[in-house]
Design a protein around this motif. Structure first.
Motif, mmCIF file in Angstrom:
data_model
loop_
_atom_site.group_PDB
_atom_site.id
_atom_site.type_symbol
_atom_site.label_atom_id
_atom_site.label_comp_id
_atom_site.label_asym_id
_atom_site.label_seq_id
_atom_site.Cartn_x
_atom_site.Cartn_y
_atom_site.Cartn_z
ATOM 1 N N ARG A 129 36.481 20.725 36.705
ATOM 2 C CA ARG A 129 37.651 21.447 37.218
ATOM 3 C C ARG A 129 38.780 20.514 37.647
ATOM 4 O O ARG A 129 39.909 20.944 37.830
ATOM 5 N N LEU A 130 38.490 19.236 37.788
ATOM 6 C CA LEU A 130 39.544 18.267 38.072
ATOM 7 C C LEU A 130 40.394 17.996 36.840
ATOM 8 O O LEU A 130 41.526 17.546 36.952
ATOM 9 N N VAL A 131 39.837 18.280 35.672
ATOM 10 C CA VAL A 131 40.510 17.993 34.406
ATOM 11 C C VAL A 131 41.087 19.251 33.772
ATOM 12 O O VAL A 131 42.225 19.248 33.318
ATOM 13 N N ILE A 132 40.278 20.304 33.732
ATOM 14 C CA ILE A 132 40.739 21.559 33.141
ATOM 15 C C ILE A 132 40.331 22.731 34.028
ATOM 16 O O ILE A 132 39.457 22.601 34.890
ATOM 17 N N LYS A 133 40.957 23.859 33.793
ATOM 18 C CA LYS A 133 40.679 25.059 34.571
ATOM 19 C C LYS A 133 39.329 25.650 34.151
ATOM 20 O O LYS A 133 39.040 25.764 32.964
ATOM 21 N N LEU A 134 38.520 26.025 35.147
ATOM 22 C CA LEU A 134 37.225 26.636 34.862
ATOM 23 C C LEU A 134 37.415 28.105 34.480
ATOM 24 O O LEU A 134 38.346 28.762 34.939
ATOM 25 N N SER A 135 36.487 28.599 33.676
ATOM 26 C CA SER A 135 36.497 30.020 33.339
ATOM 27 C C SER A 135 36.056 30.825 34.566
ATOM 28 O O SER A 135 35.500 30.266 35.521
ATOM 29 N N ILE A 136 36.275 32.109 34.525
ATOM 30 C CA ILE A 136 35.868 32.983 35.630
ATOM 31 C C ILE A 136 34.360 32.872 35.865
ATOM 32 O O ILE A 136 33.905 32.764 37.010
ATOM 33 N N ILE A 137 33.589 32.886 34.791
ATOM 34 C CA ILE A 137 32.124 32.793 34.896
ATOM 35 C C ILE A 137 31.736 31.466 35.552
ATOM 36 O O ILE A 137 30.878 31.438 36.442
ATOM 37 N N GLU A 138 32.360 30.376 35.113
ATOM 38 C CA GLU A 138 32.040 29.061 35.683
ATOM 39 C C GLU A 138 32.386 29.015 37.167
ATOM 40 O O GLU A 138 31.635 28.451 37.967
ATOM 41 N N LYS A 139 33.517 29.599 37.540
ATOM 42 C CA LYS A 139 33.907 29.634 38.956
ATOM 43 C C LYS A 139 32.871 30.387 39.785
ATOM 44 O O LYS A 139 32.487 29.946 40.870
ATOM 45 N N ILE A 140 32.421 31.521 39.275
ATOM 46 C CA ILE A 140 31.428 32.329 39.988
ATOM 47 C C ILE A 140 30.107 31.568 40.092
ATOM 48 O O ILE A 140 29.494 31.514 41.161
ATOM 49 N N GLN A 141 29.684 30.976 38.983
ATOM 50 C CA GLN A 141 28.439 30.212 38.981
ATOM 51 C C GLN A 141 28.491 29.070 40.000
ATOM 52 O O GLN A 141 27.551 28.871 40.768
ATOM 53 N N LEU A 142 29.607 28.343 40.005
ATOM 54 C CA LEU A 142 29.745 27.215 40.925
ATOM 55 C C LEU A 142 29.772 27.694 42.370
ATOM 56 O O LEU A 142 29.130 27.109 43.243
ATOM 57 N N LYS A 143 30.498 28.757 42.633
ATOM 58 C CA LYS A 143 30.587 29.307 43.991
ATOM 59 C C LYS A 143 29.210 29.736 44.493
ATOM 60 O O LYS A 143 28.837 29.451 45.630
ATOM 61 N N MET A 144 28.448 30.410 43.634
ATOM 62 C CA MET A 144 27.106 30.869 44.012
ATOM 63 C C MET A 144 26.185 29.678 44.278
ATOM 64 O O MET A 144 25.418 29.677 45.237
ATOM 65 N N HIS A 145 26.275 28.665 43.435
ATOM 66 C CA HIS A 145 25.400 27.502 43.596
ATOM 67 C C HIS A 145 25.721 26.744 44.886
ATOM 68 O O HIS A 145 24.812 26.411 45.650
ATOM 69 N N THR A 146 27.003 26.474 45.109
ATOM 70 C CA THR A 146 27.363 25.704 46.309
ATOM 71 C C THR A 146 27.130 26.501 47.591
ATOM 72 O O THR A 146 27.002 25.915 48.662
ATOM 73 N N ALA A 147 27.045 27.814 47.485
ATOM 74 C CA ALA A 147 26.752 28.638 48.658
ATOM 75 C C ALA A 147 25.311 28.445 49.131
ATOM 76 O O ALA A 147 25.023 28.585 50.320
#
Length: 83
Positions: free
Chosen positions: A19-37
């Motif tokens: 995400r520092l290089v390119i914009k994440l997809s909606i699915i990737e954002k959700i996956q990352l948010k769930m994991h870091t939670a």
């Protein structure tokens, strides 16, 4: 469905860096948010990555002359990374 949403720590760190290089997809954002939670290590990695990225951006601002970090600022960064 849970297999699709839950990431491994390896994949989570890849997305944090991606995400520092390119914009994440909606699915990737959700996956990352769930994991870091639920993963404190990846959450800490995400915060450290943001601190490092922001510090690098401060140093490389094109409008400023060549900057050197003061000892105080270096200590602040190190303390933030230890959290």
């Amino acid at each position: 469905m849970m297999n699709i949403l839950m990431l491994s720590c390896k994949k989570a760190t890849e997305l944090i860096e991606k995400r520092l290089v390119i914009k994440l997809s909606i699915i990737e954002k959700i996956q990352l948010k769930m994991h870091t939670a639920v993963c404190s290590q990846c959450s800490a990695y995400e915060k450290q990555s943001e601190i490092i990225e922001n510090s690098i951006a401060e140093i490389h601002q094109p409008t400023k002359e060549k900057l050197k970090l003061s000892s105080e600022r270096k200590e602040q960064i190190l303390k933030q990374l230890e959290k």
